[in-house]
Design a protein around this motif. Structure first.
Motif, PDB file in Angstrom:
ATOM      1  N   MET A   1       0.844  -1.167   0.000  1.00 12.26           N
ATOM      2  CA  MET A   1       0.000   0.000   0.000  1.00 12.26           C
ATOM      3  C   MET A   1       0.895   1.238   0.000  1.00 12.26           C
ATOM      4  SD  MET A   1      -2.708   1.005   3.034  1.00 12.26           S
ATOM      5  CE  MET A   1      -3.516  -0.540   2.804  1.00 12.26           C
ATOM      6  N   LYS A   2       0.519   2.220  -0.770  1.00 14.74           N
ATOM      7  CA  LYS A   2       1.268   3.476  -0.850  1.00 14.74           C
ATOM      8  C   LYS A   2       0.596   4.513   0.041  1.00 14.74           C
ATOM      9  CE  LYS A   2       3.814   2.577  -4.725  1.00 14.74           C
ATOM     10  NZ  LYS A   2       5.192   2.268  -4.516  1.00 14.74           N
ATOM     11  N   ALA A   3       1.413   5.319   0.685  1.00 15.31           N
ATOM     12  CA  ALA A   3       0.897   6.409   1.507  1.00 15.31           C
ATOM     13  C   ALA A   3       1.767   7.637   1.292  1.00 15.31           C
ATOM     14  CB  ALA A   3       0.893   6.019   2.984  1.00 15.31           C
ATOM     15  N   ARG A   4       1.154   8.785   1.436  1.00 17.72           N
ATOM     16  CA  ARG A   4       1.874  10.051   1.322  1.00 17.72           C
ATOM     17  C   ARG A   4       1.489  10.900   2.535  1.00 17.72           C
ATOM     18  NH1 ARG A   4       2.117  12.735  -4.323  1.00 17.72           N
ATOM     19  NH2 ARG A   4       3.917  11.355  -4.377  1.00 17.72           N
ATOM     20  N   VAL A   5       2.508  11.473   3.166  1.00 16.17           N
ATOM     21  CA  VAL A   5       2.305  12.344   4.320  1.00 16.17           C
ATOM     22  C   VAL A   5       2.821  13.731   3.953  1.00 16.17           C
ATOM     23  CG1 VAL A   5       2.870  12.757   6.740  1.00 16.17           C
ATOM     24  CG2 VAL A   5       2.539  10.404   5.935  1.00 16.17           C
ATOM     25  N   HIS A   6       1.965  14.726   4.102  1.00 19.08           N
ATOM     26  CA  HIS A   6       2.344  16.129   3.904  1.00 19.08           C
ATOM     27  C   HIS A   6       2.529  16.745   5.284  1.00 19.08           C
ATOM     28  CE1 HIS A   6       1.075  16.352  -0.377  1.00 19.08           C
ATOM     29  NE2 HIS A   6       0.256  15.379   0.003  1.00 19.08           N
ATOM     30  N   VAL A   7       3.684  17.347   5.519  1.00 18.86           N
ATOM     31  CA  VAL A   7       3.969  18.009   6.794  1.00 18.86           C
ATOM     32  C   VAL A   7       4.218  19.485   6.496  1.00 18.86           C
ATOM     33  CG1 VAL A   7       5.480  18.085   8.809  1.00 18.86           C
ATOM     34  CG2 VAL A   7       4.997  15.885   7.701  1.00 18.86           C
ATOM     35  N   ARG A  55      -3.772   3.937   8.441  1.00 21.92           N
ATOM     36  CA  ARG A  55      -3.938   5.347   8.795  1.00 21.92           C
ATOM     37  C   ARG A  55      -3.574   5.584  10.269  1.00 21.92           C
ATOM     38  NH1 ARG A  55      -6.093   9.066   5.968  1.00 21.92           N
ATOM     39  NH2 ARG A  55      -7.259   7.647   4.617  1.00 21.92           N
ATOM     40  N   ALA A  56      -3.991   4.679  11.131  1.00 31.63           N
ATOM     41  CA  ALA A  56      -3.677   4.809  12.557  1.00 31.63           C
ATOM     42  C   ALA A  56      -2.177   4.679  12.784  1.00 31.63           C
ATOM     43  CB  ALA A  56      -4.439   3.751  13.353  1.00 31.63           C
ATOM     44  N   ARG A  57      -1.555   3.736  12.114  1.00 33.34           N
ATOM     45  CA  ARG A  57      -0.113   3.544  12.267  1.00 33.34           C
ATOM     46  C   ARG A  57       0.658   4.750  11.731  1.00 33.34           C
ATOM     47  NH1 ARG A  57       4.194  -0.428  10.624  1.00 33.34           N
ATOM     48  NH2 ARG A  57       3.372  -0.480   8.516  1.00 33.34           N
ATOM     49  N   CYS A  62       3.718   9.861  12.561  1.00 30.24           N
ATOM     50  CA  CYS A  62       3.786  11.326  12.489  1.00 30.24           C
ATOM     51  C   CYS A  62       3.951  11.928  13.878  1.00 30.24           C
ATOM     52  CB  CYS A  62       2.534  11.882  11.821  1.00 30.24           C
ATOM     53  SG  CYS A  62       2.455  11.529  10.058  1.00 30.24           S
ATOM     54  N   GLU A  63       3.191  11.427  14.829  1.00 30.94           N
ATOM     55  CA  GLU A  63       3.245  11.961  16.192  1.00 30.94           C
ATOM     56  C   GLU A  63       4.600  11.716  16.853  1.00 30.94           C
ATOM     57  OE1 GLU A  63       0.837  13.692  17.921  1.00 30.94           O
ATOM     58  OE2 GLU A  63      -0.424  13.712  16.121  1.00 30.94           O
ATOM     59  N   LYS A  64       5.239  10.594  16.510  1.00 27.98           N
ATOM     60  CA  LYS A  64       6.482  10.220  17.183  1.00 27.98           C
ATOM     61  C   LYS A  64       7.750  10.636  16.442  1.00 27.98           C
ATOM     62  CE  LYS A  64       4.433   6.354  19.623  1.00 27.98           C
ATOM     63  NZ  LYS A  64       4.369   4.908  19.784  1.00 27.98           N
ATOM     64  N   LEU A  65       7.685  10.802  15.100  1.00 30.82           N
ATOM     65  CA  LEU A  65       8.913  11.065  14.367  1.00 30.82           C
ATOM     66  C   LEU A  65       8.762  12.021  13.185  1.00 30.82           C
ATOM     67  CD1 LEU A  65      11.938  10.365  13.791  1.00 30.82           C
ATOM     68  CD2 LEU A  65      11.069   8.563  12.282  1.00 30.82           C
ATOM     69  N   THR A  69       4.836  18.054  16.159  1.00 28.59           N
ATOM     70  CA  THR A  69       3.442  18.478  16.287  1.00 28.59           C
ATOM     71  C   THR A  69       3.248  19.743  17.117  1.00 28.59           C
ATOM     72  OG1 THR A  69       3.105  16.912  18.110  1.00 28.59           O
ATOM     73  CG2 THR A  69       2.560  16.160  15.882  1.00 28.59           C
ATOM     74  N   VAL A  70       4.306  20.241  17.719  1.00 20.40           N
ATOM     75  CA  VAL A  70       4.206  21.527  18.417  1.00 20.40           C
ATOM     76  C   VAL A  70       4.053  22.650  17.391  1.00 20.40           C
ATOM     77  CG1 VAL A  70       5.420  23.168  19.909  1.00 20.40           C
ATOM     78  CG2 VAL A  70       5.517  20.714  20.410  1.00 20.40           C
ATOM     79  N   ILE A  71       4.786  22.541  16.270  1.00 13.30           N
ATOM     80  CA  ILE A  71       4.771  23.620  15.281  1.00 13.30           C
ATOM     81  C   ILE A  71       4.314  23.169  13.893  1.00 13.30           C
ATOM     82  CG2 ILE A  71       6.538  24.980  16.469  1.00 13.30           C
ATOM     83  CD1 ILE A  71       8.553  23.904  14.350  1.00 13.30           C
ATOM     84  N   GLU A  72       4.109  21.856  13.700  1.00 15.08           N
ATOM     85  CA  GLU A  72       3.744  21.357  12.380  1.00 15.08           C
ATOM     86  C   GLU A  72       2.430  20.587  12.420  1.00 15.08           C
ATOM     87  OE1 GLU A  72       8.018  20.486  10.239  1.00 15.08           O
ATOM     88  OE2 GLU A  72       7.320  19.007  11.701  1.00 15.08           O
ATOM     89  N   ARG A  73       1.748  20.601  11.291  1.00 25.38           N
ATOM     90  CA  ARG A  73       0.550  19.777  11.112  1.00 25.38           C
ATOM     91  C   ARG A  73       0.851  18.790   9.992  1.00 25.38           C
ATOM     92  NH1 ARG A  73      -1.678  21.436   6.429  1.00 25.38           N
ATOM     93  NH2 ARG A  73      -1.258  23.578   5.793  1.00 25.38           N
ATOM     94  N   TYR A  74       0.062  17.729   9.912  1.00 25.19           N
ATOM     95  CA  TYR A  74       0.300  16.738   8.872  1.00 25.19           C
ATOM     96  C   TYR A  74      -1.023  16.250   8.323  1.00 25.19           C
ATOM     97  CZ  TYR A  74      -0.588  13.460  12.704  1.00 25.19           C
ATOM     98  OH  TYR A  74      -1.144  12.783  13.765  1.00 25.19           O
TER      99      TYR A  74
END
Length: 79
Positions: A1-7, A55-57, A62-65, A69-74
């Protein structure tokens, strides 16, 4: 499965790199650019087969690495 994360930096957080890009565009004659926000895109190949579990993983990643999350959204895209 492919996933893309925008930060991206959260609204209200100063983006000096984005401002430098905006200034450079103006210097190159690209007028009318009033703002630039710089971020990062991460493409991941996952072994998961369950979209909601993936999605949960990804959220945990994102939350851990992947995001400060203090200054960025994803945002997560799966497909």
């Amino acid at each position: 499965m492919k996933a893309r994360v925008h930060v991206m930096l959260k609204d209200g957080v100063l983006d000096p790199q984005g401002e430098a890009v905006r200034h450079a565009l103006g210097s190159l004659g690209f007028e009318g650019v009033t703002g630039v926000r710089q971020g990062k895109v991460l493409d991941l190949d996952l072994e998961d087969t369950d979209v909601e579990a993936a999605r949960a993983r990804l959220g945990d990643m994102c939350e851990k690495l992947l995001a400060n999350t203090v200054i960025e959204r994803y945002d997560i895209e799966i497909g």
